[in-house]
Motif scaffolding. Structure first.
Motif, PDB file in Angstrom:
ATOM      1  N   ALA A 179       0.810  -1.228   0.000  1.00 54.53           N
ATOM      2  CA  ALA A 179       0.000   0.000   0.000  1.00 54.53           C
ATOM      3  C   ALA A 179       0.834   1.266   0.000  1.00 54.53           C
ATOM      4  O   ALA A 179       0.324   2.346  -0.313  1.00 54.53           O
ATOM      5  CB  ALA A 179      -0.942  -0.001   1.199  1.00 54.53           C
ATOM      6  N   ASP A 180       2.103   1.172   0.352  1.00 54.98           N
ATOM      7  CA  ASP A 180       2.980   2.346   0.381  1.00 54.98           C
ATOM      8  C   ASP A 180       3.683   2.494  -0.966  1.00 54.98           C
ATOM      9  O   ASP A 180       4.685   1.829  -1.232  1.00 54.98           O
ATOM     10  CB  ASP A 180       4.019   2.228   1.501  1.00 54.98           C
ATOM     11  CG  ASP A 180       3.418   2.415   2.875  1.00 54.98           C
ATOM     12  OD1 ASP A 180       2.368   3.059   2.984  1.00 54.98           O
ATOM     13  OD2 ASP A 180       4.013   1.908   3.847  1.00 54.98           O
ATOM     14  N   HIS A 181       3.154   3.348  -1.830  1.00 55.72           N
ATOM     15  CA  HIS A 181       3.801   3.624  -3.113  1.00 55.72           C
ATOM     16  C   HIS A 181       4.928   4.622  -2.887  1.00 55.72           C
ATOM     17  O   HIS A 181       4.726   5.666  -2.251  1.00 55.72           O
ATOM     18  CB  HIS A 181       2.795   4.208  -4.107  1.00 55.72           C
ATOM     19  CG  HIS A 181       1.915   3.173  -4.743  1.00 55.72           C
ATOM     20  ND1 HIS A 181       1.168   3.405  -5.878  1.00 55.72           N
ATOM     21  CD2 HIS A 181       1.664   1.889  -4.395  1.00 55.72           C
ATOM     22  CE1 HIS A 181       0.501   2.319  -6.204  1.00 55.72           C
ATOM     23  NE2 HIS A 181       0.779   1.386  -5.312  1.00 55.72           N
ATOM     24  N   THR A 182       6.099   4.316  -3.412  1.00 52.70           N
ATOM     25  CA  THR A 182       7.255   5.196  -3.272  1.00 52.70           C
ATOM     26  C   THR A 182       7.691   5.680  -4.642  1.00 52.70           C
ATOM     27  O   THR A 182       7.925   4.880  -5.554  1.00 52.70           O
ATOM     28  CB  THR A 182       8.433   4.477  -2.594  1.00 52.70           C
ATOM     29  OG1 THR A 182       7.995   3.921  -1.351  1.00 52.70           O
ATOM     30  CG2 THR A 182       9.567   5.442  -2.332  1.00 52.70           C
ATOM     31  N   LEU A 183       7.774   6.993  -4.794  1.00 52.01           N
ATOM     32  CA  LEU A 183       8.259   7.599  -6.032  1.00 52.01           C
ATOM     33  C   LEU A 183       9.713   8.018  -5.805  1.00 52.01           C
ATOM     34  O   LEU A 183      10.002   8.809  -4.903  1.00 52.01           O
ATOM     35  CB  LEU A 183       7.383   8.808  -6.389  1.00 52.01           C
ATOM     36  CG  LEU A 183       7.380   9.338  -7.831  1.00 52.01           C
ATOM     37  CD1 LEU A 183       8.667  10.030  -8.191  1.00 52.01           C
ATOM     38  CD2 LEU A 183       7.041   8.235  -8.828  1.00 52.01           C
ATOM     39  N   MET A 184      10.623   7.472  -6.595  1.00 50.34           N
ATOM     40  CA  MET A 184      12.059   7.725  -6.434  1.00 50.34           C
ATOM     41  C   MET A 184      12.617   8.454  -7.649  1.00 50.34           C
ATOM     42  O   MET A 184      12.367   8.051  -8.791  1.00 50.34           O
ATOM     43  CB  MET A 184      12.814   6.408  -6.242  1.00 50.34           C
ATOM     44  CG  MET A 184      12.374   5.602  -5.030  1.00 50.34           C
ATOM     45  SD  MET A 184      13.431   4.151  -4.729  1.00 50.34           S
ATOM     46  CE  MET A 184      12.976   3.100  -6.115  1.00 50.34           C
ATOM     47  N   VAL A 185      13.369   9.512  -7.379  1.00 54.50           N
ATOM     48  CA  VAL A 185      14.003  10.291  -8.446  1.00 54.50           C
ATOM     49  C   VAL A 185      15.505  10.350  -8.193  1.00 54.50           C
ATOM     50  O   VAL A 185      15.941  10.894  -7.164  1.00 54.50           O
ATOM     51  CB  VAL A 185      13.429  11.723  -8.511  1.00 54.50           C
ATOM     52  CG1 VAL A 185      14.303  12.618  -9.389  1.00 54.50           C
ATOM     53  CG2 VAL A 185      12.004  11.697  -9.046  1.00 54.50           C
ATOM     54  N   PRO A 186      16.321   9.787  -9.087  1.00 54.65           N
ATOM     55  CA  PRO A 186      17.774   9.923  -8.942  1.00 54.65           C
ATOM     56  C   PRO A 186      18.198  11.353  -9.301  1.00 54.65           C
ATOM     57  O   PRO A 186      17.738  11.910 -10.297  1.00 54.65           O
ATOM     58  CB  PRO A 186      18.324   8.906  -9.947  1.00 54.65           C
ATOM     59  CG  PRO A 186      17.240   8.759 -10.968  1.00 54.65           C
ATOM     60  CD  PRO A 186      15.945   8.978 -10.256  1.00 54.65           C
ATOM     61  N   VAL A 187      19.045  11.923  -8.452  1.00 51.20           N
ATOM     62  CA  VAL A 187      19.474  13.316  -8.636  1.00 51.20           C
ATOM     63  C   VAL A 187      20.939  13.328  -9.054  1.00 51.20           C
ATOM     64  O   VAL A 187      21.799  12.804  -8.328  1.00 51.20           O
ATOM     65  CB  VAL A 187      19.279  14.123  -7.338  1.00 51.20           C
ATOM     66  CG1 VAL A 187      19.726  15.569  -7.548  1.00 51.20           C
ATOM     67  CG2 VAL A 187      17.819  14.067  -6.890  1.00 51.20           C
ATOM     68  N   PHE A 188      21.214  13.945 -10.198  1.00 49.13           N
ATOM     69  CA  PHE A 188      22.569  13.968 -10.741  1.00 49.13           C
ATOM     70  C   PHE A 188      23.165  15.372 -10.622  1.00 49.13           C
ATOM     71  O   PHE A 188      22.509  16.380 -10.907  1.00 49.13           O
ATOM     72  CB  PHE A 188      22.551  13.554 -12.214  1.00 49.13           C
ATOM     73  CG  PHE A 188      22.199  12.099 -12.410  1.00 49.13           C
ATOM     74  CD1 PHE A 188      23.193  11.146 -12.536  1.00 49.13           C
ATOM     75  CD2 PHE A 188      20.871  11.693 -12.432  1.00 49.13           C
ATOM     76  CE1 PHE A 188      22.877   9.807 -12.702  1.00 49.13           C
ATOM     77  CE2 PHE A 188      20.539  10.357 -12.605  1.00 49.13           C
ATOM     78  CZ  PHE A 188      21.548   9.410 -12.728  1.00 49.13           C
ATOM     79  N   VAL A 189      24.402  15.424 -10.166  1.00 45.89           N
ATOM     80  CA  VAL A 189      25.144  16.680 -10.071  1.00 45.89           C
ATOM     81  C   VAL A 189      26.445  16.509 -10.856  1.00 45.89           C
ATOM     82  O   VAL A 189      27.248  15.630 -10.535  1.00 45.89           O
ATOM     83  CB  VAL A 189      25.444  17.044  -8.602  1.00 45.89           C
ATOM     84  CG1 VAL A 189      26.261  18.339  -8.536  1.00 45.89           C
ATOM     85  CG2 VAL A 189      24.155  17.171  -7.802  1.00 45.89           C
TER      86      VAL A 189
END
Length: 597
Positions: free
Chosen positions: A104-114
């Motif tokens: 039930a816990d949807h997780t939205l993940m965004v990789p951050v590039f520097v």
């Protein structure tokens, strides 16, 4: 901390750490304001966090412990399945066998590039009102396996590329989820939160430079570990083993589920070990803990008993080890066992048992037991809304109840604690907004007098809640605990009151509601939940009489309980505002009660 110990200047250390927390809070504010379902924009059943590119929890601000402890495993799943992740990607993850809590816990993940380097991943985790389960609820304690549970499972599935949605995934969700527009609104809110975090992290690195931020991260983890080791170093060396018990779960566990927890403190090494391996195997139902929940709920019980000012991150977590085993109800479940209820019932018991054992093994430390389970006051309600003439489906989890928090040395329980796994960080629904959104009436919501465990430090009281449908039929799904095994007090503190549920109607006699399962209600019927209170800490005969007077004036404690449990005698009357402690009579009564004891 001195500048000679760490490469990062002490001022920069403070400023940058708060900047990271500020970024997470901005993410959280986005999700709170943009979420469409009431479970998000009122109850706040979500968390945001930042992990490093190499998957170490860096910042979580006000994230729920059950959500944010374990974010490193979510990052590892992303890396495992998408080693070539690039800027503009986003991933949806809810697989409890790959580091998530429950489906039930949807997780939205965004990789951050520097500068081309994957330096961070932003996470926005949000409990969903519906996830495509075979029944309109996100909690299925009797689901024999994941197939009967029926949830849509996404294992670090790419949902955005070049900052654009992959429509196939969105379309799949809309076809399977009962409230597609509600889910899509929550999905967009998660994307917005994660992307805002991405933008802010890039700005932070532009301001300070990538190398400065990388040095800060290592220093921050080391500093957090140092603080945690110092806190653990103040404990006496010792080892304690004890048990807690969840109420019966139908035919799945007719005598309840006993949990065995062993805690060992090594102050010299600055380490605490929690051993959960001496527990039963997974059961053919949805009450099994996922690996992440088993670890984070045990850790929460320990962290509750240590200095709250210590940063909660990968550095301080180095000092706490949780030992688990495969195919264990509080360990590493074997596929296809369901973990549908992993974030609540057994998990709540694990938190409460762990913190109580600290209190039993280390005097003047630890806590009593607090809120447990999600009964009718936190039910997933569903039905058809016919108020406008047309019929529209609704599914949502309400957070209208209030369970009492546990007492601890020097502190009464937190009255709006809610759930042990969330540590009081969730919010309660607005009655008025729930009644606008859904065809229900909240007929009564009040404090349950005398439900908090008596003690020198009193457990918080629970609430009394009564609600039902005003149009059409409403079904409430819930999983109660604390009826047969209410939250326990410690150090002579009393237990909290037991949880009770029943159905009332003007057209029929009152009847007891199911403890675990579902109830269907028609117009004119009301589901009543008398929620449990928290356990007390220390003998109630040592409670300051003036505090008992305040409790009586507030309506939390009755005059009868004040006399019989706390041994406090009053003159005057509560109604007229003349109530005062009769100190001489109180001393005499308490002396007699001590002799009887």
């Amino acid at each position: 901390m001195t500048s000679n110990t760490y490469q990062t200047d002490v001022i920069d250390m403070s400023v940058i750490s708060n900047r990271f927390d500020g970024i997470v809070r901005e993410m959280e504010n986005t999700l709170l304001r943009a979420g469409r379902s009431a479970v998000l924009n009122m109850a706040r059943d979500f968390s945001c966090s930042i992990i490093t590119g190499d998957n170490r929890l860096l910042a979580s601000a006000e994230g729920l412990p059950v959500h944010v402890i374990g974010g490193d495993e979510l990052g590892r799943a992303l890396n495992r399945y998408h080693p070539g992740a690039k800027e503009g990607d986003a991933y949806l993850h809810n697989d409890p066998y790959e580091g998530n809590t429950h489906a039930a816990d949807h997780t939205l993940m965004v990789p951050v590039f520097v500068d081309g380097e994957h330096m961070f991943t932003t996470l926005a985790k949000a409990h969903q009102a519906d996830i495509g389960n075979s029944k309109p609820t996100t909690y299925m304690p009797f689901a024999e396996d994941v197939y009967e549970e029926g949830a849509l499972i996404f294992t670090a599935t790419k949902v955005q590329e070049d900052y654009r949605d992959i429509d196939d995934i969105i379309r799949m969700c809309k076809k399977r989820i009962r409230v597609p527009n509600q889910w899509h609104g929550d999905y967009l809110a998660m994307v917005g939160a994660a992307r805002i975090g991405e933008r802010a992290l890039k700005e932070l690195c532009d301001q300070y430079g990538r190398d400065v931020i990388k040095t800060f991260i290592d220093d921050w983890f080391d500093y957090s570990e140092e603080l945690m080791r110092d806190a653990i170093g103040q404990l006496a060396p010792g080892r304690v083993t004890g048990t807690g018990r969840h109420d019966p779960v139908g035919d799945l566990a007719p005598s309840g589920v006993e949990l065995t927890v062993t805690i060992e403190a090594d102050p010299t090494a600055g380490k605490v070990i929690v051993d959960l391996r001496d527990n039963i195997d997974c059961l053919p139902g949805g009450i099994n803990e996922s690996e992440t929940c088993a670890i984070n709920n045990a850790m929460t019980g320990i962290l509750n008993c240590l200095d709250g000012a210590i940063p909660r991150n990968a550095g301080s977590f180095r000092c706490i080890e949780v030992k688990i085993r495969d195919n264990c109800i509080v360990g590493r479940p074997t596929f296809p066992h369901s973990t549908s209820v992993a974030t609540t019932n057994i998990g709540e018991r694990l938190v409460a048992t762990t913190q109580r054992l600290i209190a039993e093994g280390w005097p003047e430390q630890g806590m009593a037991e607090g809120a447990c389970g999600i009964g009718a006051g936190f039910a997933v309600i569903s039905g058809k809304d016919t108020r406008t003439g047309a019929q529209s489906d609704y599914v949502n989890q309400v957070f209208l109840g209030s369970q009492g928090g546990a007492a601890s040395p020097g502190y009464d329980g937190w009255i709006t604690f809610g759930n042990s796994v969330t540590n009081g960080l969730m919010l309660r629904d607005s009655v008025e907004v729930d009644e606008q959104k859904y065809p229900i009436l909240v007929d009564e919501l009040k404090i349950r007098q005398d439900s908090g465990g008596a003690g020198q430090w009193r457990g918080a009281p629970g609430a009394v809640l009564r609600y039902g449908p005003i149009a059409g039929e409403m079904t409430a799904y819930y999983v109660t605990d604390g009826k047969d095994n209410p939250p326990r007090g410690v150090a002579e503190g009393h237990n909290g009151a037991a949880s009770q549920q029943y159905i009332v109607s003007s057209a029929a006699p009152d009847r007891e509601a199911v403890t675990i399962g579902s109830e269907s209600l028609r117009v004119g019927e009301y589901l009543v939940h008398e929620l449990s209170g928290g356990g007390g800490y220390g003998s109630p005969l040592r409670r300051e009489p003036g505090l008992v007077r305040t409790d009586v004036l507030s309506g939390l404690v009755s005059l009868t309980a004040a006399r019989d449990l706390y041994g406090v005698v009053f003159t005057g009357e509560r109604a007229t505002g003349t109530l005062q402690v009769d100190q001489a009579a109180t001393d005499e009564l308490r002396a007699g009660l001590l002799i009887e004891a």
